[in-house]
Design an enzyme around this catalytic site. Structure first.
Site, PDB file in Angstrom:
ATOM      1  N   HIS A  50       0.834  -1.207   0.000  1.00 47.35           N
ATOM      2  CA  HIS A  50       0.000   0.000   0.000  1.00 47.35           C
ATOM      3  C   HIS A  50       0.875   1.267   0.000  1.00 47.35           C
ATOM      4  O   HIS A  50       0.578   2.234  -0.708  1.00 47.35           O
ATOM      5  CB  HIS A  50      -0.924  -0.011   1.215  1.00 47.35           C
ATOM      6  CG  HIS A  50      -1.535   1.315   1.549  1.00 47.35           C
ATOM      7  ND1 HIS A  50      -2.458   1.927   0.721  1.00 47.35           N
ATOM      8  CD2 HIS A  50      -1.348   2.169   2.601  1.00 47.35           C
ATOM      9  CE1 HIS A  50      -2.814   3.092   1.260  1.00 47.35           C
ATOM     10  NE2 HIS A  50      -2.149   3.264   2.395  1.00 47.35           N
ATOM     11  N   HIS A  74       4.092   7.256   5.086  1.00 39.60           N
ATOM     12  CA  HIS A  74       2.896   7.893   5.635  1.00 39.60           C
ATOM     13  C   HIS A  74       2.165   7.090   6.710  1.00 39.60           C
ATOM     14  O   HIS A  74       1.527   7.664   7.577  1.00 39.60           O
ATOM     15  CB  HIS A  74       1.939   8.333   4.515  1.00 39.60           C
ATOM     16  CG  HIS A  74       1.021   7.267   3.999  1.00 39.60           C
ATOM     17  ND1 HIS A  74       1.339   6.469   2.929  1.00 39.60           N
ATOM     18  CD2 HIS A  74      -0.207   6.859   4.414  1.00 39.60           C
ATOM     19  CE1 HIS A  74       0.349   5.632   2.702  1.00 39.60           C
ATOM     20  NE2 HIS A  74      -0.599   5.832   3.589  1.00 39.60           N
ATOM     21  N   GLU A  78       1.625   5.632  12.580  1.00 42.79           N
ATOM     22  CA  GLU A  78       0.320   5.141  13.019  1.00 42.79           C
ATOM     23  C   GLU A  78       0.330   3.623  13.224  1.00 42.79           C
ATOM     24  O   GLU A  78      -0.260   3.116  14.164  1.00 42.79           O
ATOM     25  CB  GLU A  78      -0.733   5.538  11.965  1.00 42.79           C
ATOM     26  CG  GLU A  78      -2.161   5.238  12.333  1.00 42.79           C
ATOM     27  CD  GLU A  78      -2.678   6.108  13.484  1.00 42.79           C
ATOM     28  OE1 GLU A  78      -2.101   7.185  13.719  1.00 42.79           O
ATOM     29  OE2 GLU A  78      -3.632   5.681  14.145  1.00 42.79           O
ATOM     30  N   ASP A  79       1.002   2.911  12.349  1.00 41.33           N
ATOM     31  CA  ASP A  79       0.843   1.455  12.332  1.00 41.33           C
ATOM     32  C   ASP A  79       2.079   0.656  12.737  1.00 41.33           C
ATOM     33  O   ASP A  79       2.064  -0.568  12.663  1.00 41.33           O
ATOM     34  CB  ASP A  79       0.413   0.995  10.927  1.00 41.33           C
ATOM     35  CG  ASP A  79      -0.969   1.530  10.568  1.00 41.33           C
ATOM     36  OD1 ASP A  79      -1.753   1.751  11.505  1.00 41.33           O
ATOM     37  OD2 ASP A  79      -1.248   1.750   9.380  1.00 41.33           O
ATOM     38  N   ASP A 142      -3.130   8.277  -1.079  1.00 39.15           N
ATOM     39  CA  ASP A 142      -3.458   7.208  -0.130  1.00 39.15           C
ATOM     40  C   ASP A 142      -4.901   6.750  -0.346  1.00 39.15           C
ATOM     41  O   ASP A 142      -5.201   5.563  -0.424  1.00 39.15           O
ATOM     42  CB  ASP A 142      -3.253   7.789   1.282  1.00 39.15           C
ATOM     43  CG  ASP A 142      -3.769   6.906   2.396  1.00 39.15           C
ATOM     44  OD1 ASP A 142      -3.312   5.747   2.481  1.00 39.15           O
ATOM     45  OD2 ASP A 142      -4.608   7.372   3.194  1.00 39.15           O
ATOM     46  N   ASP A 263     -20.054  14.036 -26.267  1.00 38.78           N
ATOM     47  CA  ASP A 263     -18.642  13.950 -25.866  1.00 38.78           C
ATOM     48  C   ASP A 263     -18.318  12.585 -25.255  1.00 38.78           C
ATOM     49  O   ASP A 263     -17.360  12.427 -24.528  1.00 38.78           O
ATOM     50  CB  ASP A 263     -18.277  15.075 -24.888  1.00 38.78           C
ATOM     51  CG  ASP A 263     -19.067  14.993 -23.593  1.00 38.78           C
ATOM     52  OD1 ASP A 263     -20.048  14.228 -23.537  1.00 38.78           O
ATOM     53  OD2 ASP A 263     -18.694  15.707 -22.644  1.00 38.78           O
TER      54      ASP A 263
HETATM   55 MN    MN Z   1      -2.403   4.751   4.090  1.00 35.78          MN
END
Ligand code: MN
Length: 497
Positions: A50, A74, A78-79, A142, A263
């Site tokens: 990811h 990123h 957090e993880d 993300d 279009d």
């Molecule tokens: Mn993420």
């Protein structure tokens, strides 16, 4: 699913890949890979996939190496066990600040609401709290990857995420002019929110496109020949199918009658200069009869979001109706990548003499939102500036408001210099009346502390004391706090009866 590697990022990188840039991306890659080792996503793939995918999306739209490094990192604070402090030590303040911004934005709970003004506040708050425009762009990348892999989640989560994407992230991508993100996020949300309609529209479009394909190819061949013969060095010429959600909205306006949509298939011609655009238009009309009243010159009169191109509808090979869109490469990059396109131009401008055909956009309607206006002004500024103007760009257009979050992730909108007492009353009168202490981002602060934008504020209350202190009137900033303190303050001795 094929596993992505660092080469996928480097191959997509749009700026000159200097030794320094490559070293930074590689360092962030190795660092984040180690940090996420062993973690899996719901899809069963390594979690780190990811991070790579998000970074590749950033490379695709032309972002620089620092943003890509922050994209790789990123989800680390957090993880994983790695702290923001360690990221600062390894990668310096600037990348630390971006990663911190993303981590902070991740804590905000974007409450479901149908009311447009609340949604607008949420979008603004999101921008204001991001502080650096690159943080919003990373957050969008993300989200693009999370939407691409949404099918692995339970249905209720799919609906919540798709709804949030449609209401918050699609408009944000649109405001930032990143058409590429906007269209993909919109179509992916559409697929989960209205699966039946999505399928219908997709079938309709694919059938129509398949039937029209040989005419498009024919027209492209003919036009290529004409352009060459007339000495126009086109950059690119290709067919594009209309995105599904915008087609769906248009079909609804036209009683679902696909025959009235001109279009649906279009040929895009990208040429070097504005003069080439008009010359190409002349050639197109000489070759194919134009439909009356369907010539739109968004180069002279850009759309409110800054979009520039010439559109014309023609009767192509065997009378097949199709739209032709003509634009310069700069206009094309601005339409697809919006604010992000300026990274490409800042660094590559020596190679392409884009200044020759750059015209600052100065036409804004009064109706436009202030913050959109500001974004556009930045873009114009950036066009004038040789330095990497955007590198340190701060979003500071909510000068008089700050946004703080509760530990549950609710957003509280406050005036500048507001205190924990104001925050407490903004949540509930009882919480204000019984406040005994406060923490800002986990640290104890005095009650007259001036809350900073983006801080998480935790209020401690007293079980016994439920009367506000009149002294608080000396520092509170909101009228709701002021009036409640006056009403509920303990009366001086002797007046109680
Ligand atoms: Mn993420």
């Amino acid at each position: 699913m094929n596993n992505l590697t660092i080469n996928d990022i480097l191959k997509s990188f749009k700026l000159p890949l200097t030794h320094e840039r490559k070293a930074l991306i590689t360092k962030a890659f190795d660092f984040a890979q180690k940090a996420h080792a062993g973690q899996k996503r719901r899809s069963g793939e390594d979690y780190f996939q990811h991070s790579i995918a998000s970074a590749k999306i950033l490379a695709d739209i032309g972002m620089g190496s620092k943003t890509i490094a922050a994209g790789l990192l990123h989800d680390v604070p957090e993880d994983t066990n790695i702290t923001l402090e360690e990221i600062k030590r390894e990668f310096g303040q600037e990348i630390h600040d971006m990663v911190e911004g993303i981590t902070k934005l991740g804590k905000i709970k974007l409450r479901e609401t149908k009311e447009e003004y609340l949604l607008e506040n949420l979008r603004k708050m999101f921008l204001a709290m991001a502080a650096d425009i690159r943080v919003v762009i990373i957050k969008l990348a993300d989200r693009v990857h999370n939407m691409r892999t949404l099918q692995f989640n339970p249905r209720d989560k799919q609906l919540r995420i798709a709804n949030e994407t449609m209401e918050i992230f699609v408009p944000l991508a649109d405001r930032l002019g990143i058409g590429e993100f906007k269209a993909e996020l919109e179509d992916l949300s559409f697929k989960f929110l209205k699966p039946k309609e999505y399928k219908n529209v997709k079938n309709l479009r694919d059938t129509y496109y398949r039937e029209g394909e040989k005419f498009i190819k024919q027209a492209i061949r003919d036009l290529e020949k004409d352009l060459k013969k007339n000495g126009i060095e086109y950059v690119r010429i290709y067919g594009r199918a209309k995105h599904l959600h915008s087609l769906y909205l248009k079909l609804k306006r036209y009683d679902m009658n696909i025959g009235r949509i001109y279009d649906l298939i279009a040929i895009r011609i990208i040429v070097p200069s504005i003069a080439d655009c008009y010359e190409t238009l002349g050639l197109v009309h000489k070759k194919y009869r134009p439909m009356v009243g369907r010539i739109k010159d968004y180069i002279s009169l850009p759309k409110p979001n800054g979009y520039q191109s010439i559109h014309t509808t023609i009767f192509g090979p065997e009378g097949k109706i199709m739209e032709i869109q003509i634009r310069t490469e700069k206009m094309h990059n601005e339409a697809e990548f919006g604010i992000a396109s300026h990274w490409i131009y800042n660094e590559n401008k020596k190679k392409r003499n884009w200044r020759d055909y750059f015209r600052p956009k100065e036409t804004f309607s009064e109706k436009e939102l202030v913050w959109l206006k500001q974004l556009r002004e930045w873009q114009t500024e950036i066009g004038k500036d040789n330095t990497e103007f955007l590198e340190g760009l701060k979003i500071d257009f909510f000068k008089n408001r700050i946004f703080a979050i509760t530990p549950r992730g609710d957003v509280i909108d406050l005036p500048e210099e507001a205190t924990p007492v104001d925050f407490a009353y903004a949540i509930h009168t009882e919480i204000g009346n019984s406040i005994s202490g406060a923490k800002a981002d986990g640290k104890m602060v005095p009650l007259d502390y001036k809350i900073q934008n983006g801080q998480m504020i935790e209020i401690m209350t007293s079980k016994t004391n439920r009367a506000p202190n009149p002294k608080w009137l000396e520092f509170v900033k909101t009228s709701i706090a002021r009036s409640n303190i006056k009403r509920n303050a303990k009366k001086p001795e002797g007046e109680n009866s």
